[in-house]
Design an enzyme around this catalytic site. Structure first.
Site, mmCIF file in Angstrom:
data_model
loop_
_atom_site.group_PDB
_atom_site.id
_atom_site.type_symbol
_atom_site.label_atom_id
_atom_site.label_comp_id
_atom_site.label_asym_id
_atom_site.label_seq_id
_atom_site.Cartn_x
_atom_site.Cartn_y
_atom_site.Cartn_z
ATOM 1 N N ASP A 50 0.874 -1.215 -0.032
ATOM 2 C CA ASP A 50 -0.068 -0.211 0.016
ATOM 3 C C ASP A 50 0.702 1.117 0.184
ATOM 4 O O ASP A 50 0.470 2.328 -0.173
ATOM 5 C CB ASP A 50 -1.105 0.146 1.119
ATOM 6 C CG ASP A 50 -0.254 -0.231 2.495
ATOM 7 O OD1 ASP A 50 0.949 -0.089 2.596
ATOM 8 O OD2 ASP A 50 -1.201 0.046 3.439
ATOM 9 N N ASP A 89 -0.990 -5.948 -0.201
ATOM 10 C CA ASP A 89 -1.395 -5.371 1.133
ATOM 11 C C ASP A 89 -3.117 -5.222 1.152
ATOM 12 O O ASP A 89 -3.562 -4.658 0.025
ATOM 13 C CB ASP A 89 -0.813 -4.065 0.923
ATOM 14 C CG ASP A 89 0.341 -4.132 1.764
ATOM 15 O OD1 ASP A 89 0.793 -5.056 2.909
ATOM 16 O OD2 ASP A 89 1.122 -3.190 1.786
ATOM 17 N N GLU A 188 8.784 -4.152 10.950
ATOM 18 C CA GLU A 188 9.206 -2.832 10.352
ATOM 19 C C GLU A 188 9.834 -1.986 11.520
ATOM 20 O O GLU A 188 9.371 -1.879 12.558
ATOM 21 C CB GLU A 188 7.953 -2.165 9.566
ATOM 22 C CG GLU A 188 8.425 -0.956 8.856
ATOM 23 C CD GLU A 188 7.738 -0.469 7.987
ATOM 24 O OE1 GLU A 188 6.586 -1.153 7.493
ATOM 25 O OE2 GLU A 188 7.762 0.759 7.439
#
Ligand code: KIV
Length: 270
Positions: A50, A89, A188
């Site tokens: 995304d 995503d 992340e």
């Protein structure tokens, strides 16, 4: 660890790679031409991220991109790919707080794009959505740590889970996602030691972006690693090219050639 020649990457192959200690390569793809090049380079996983919201559409965050737009990007990528696993995503608003909507959104992605799996952000907050999507036989990749769809909750894109309590929740969420049956997990922007701890404690592959070297694979945004984007410079980003400069030079050369009448010449004309 030597790379084995896999003709087609599946979720099972990624698991085998982790068992054999072969690192997994993953990059983002949003269009046919780039996906063809990435697949030719034998990148294992193409993520229709995304981040297309930022990279392709110029939005400040990933929040505005729609399900229809993600499906459009994913269709273009799927058409290009022979080998890679294509993960799509789920955009903001299509799975949070409503597991029925989550299932409907995931089914639309799988049916209309031909992608091989979906990815969604979060842990215990999205447990029911993950369960319901998995119950339909759709492979799910998790995403913890910095989760950009929650940017307005955190207020910053700085490193996550530096504090003990947040690190503990991340470890618990990772275990929960594995128990539910997700096939892989993206971490992340977290400390490398935490990435190591999670990767060592899970059987499923853990793929990092700014999560250090001890995880089972790495992912970057393709346009960032090619140096096409100029104003995004996190520490974890390794730039392999400076395409912004190279492309700008080429465009300037073309402009000059047109202005001076140098292009097209006789051999370029009919
Ligand atoms: O959308 C995206 O590009 C991602 C990666 C940063 C993992 O989710």
């Amino acid at each position: 660890m030597e790379a084995k020649e896999y003709k087609k990457i599946t979720t099972k192959v990624l698991y085998d790679m982790k068992c054999r200690g072969e690192k997994i390569s993953m990059l983002t793809a949003y269009d046919y031409t780039m996906a063809r090049i990435l697949d030719a380079a034998r990148i294992d996983v193409l993520l229709v991220g995304d981040s297309a919201s930022n990279v392709m559409a110029g939005h400040e965050t990933t929040l505005p991109i729609t399900l229809d737009q993600m499906i459009y990007h994913a269709q273009s990528v799927v058409r290009a790919v022979n080998r890679a696993l294509v993960v799509v995503d789920m955009p903001f608003g299509t799975y949070q707080g409503n597991s029925k909507r989550a299932l409907d959104s995931a089914i639309r992605i799988m049916k209309e794009s031909g992608g091989h799996a979906v990815k969604l952000e979060g842990g215990s907050e999205v447990k029911e959505s993950v369960e319901r999507i998995l119950s339909a036989g759709i492979p799910v990749m998790g995403h913890l740590g910095l989760i950009p769809q929650s940017i307005y909750k955190f207020g910053t894109y700085t490193v996550r889970a530096k504090e003990e309590a947040e690190a503990r929740k991340l470890v618990e969420d990772a275990r929960m996602l594995e128990e539910l049956g997700v096939f892989a997990l993206v971490l992340e922007k977290i400390p490398a030691e935490l990435g190591k701890k999670v990767a060592e404690s899970l059987k499923i592959p853990v793929i990092g972006i700014g999560a250090g070297p001890y995880v089972d694979g790495q992912v970057l945004v393709t346009h960032d690693m090619l140096g096409m984007t100029k104003d995004f410079n996190p520490r974890f980003l390794r730039r392999y090219l400076d395409l912004f400069t190279d492309m700008k030079n080429a465009f300037e050369q073309y402009r000059n050639d047109v202005k001076t009448g140098d292009f097209p010449n006789e051999s370029e004309s009919y």
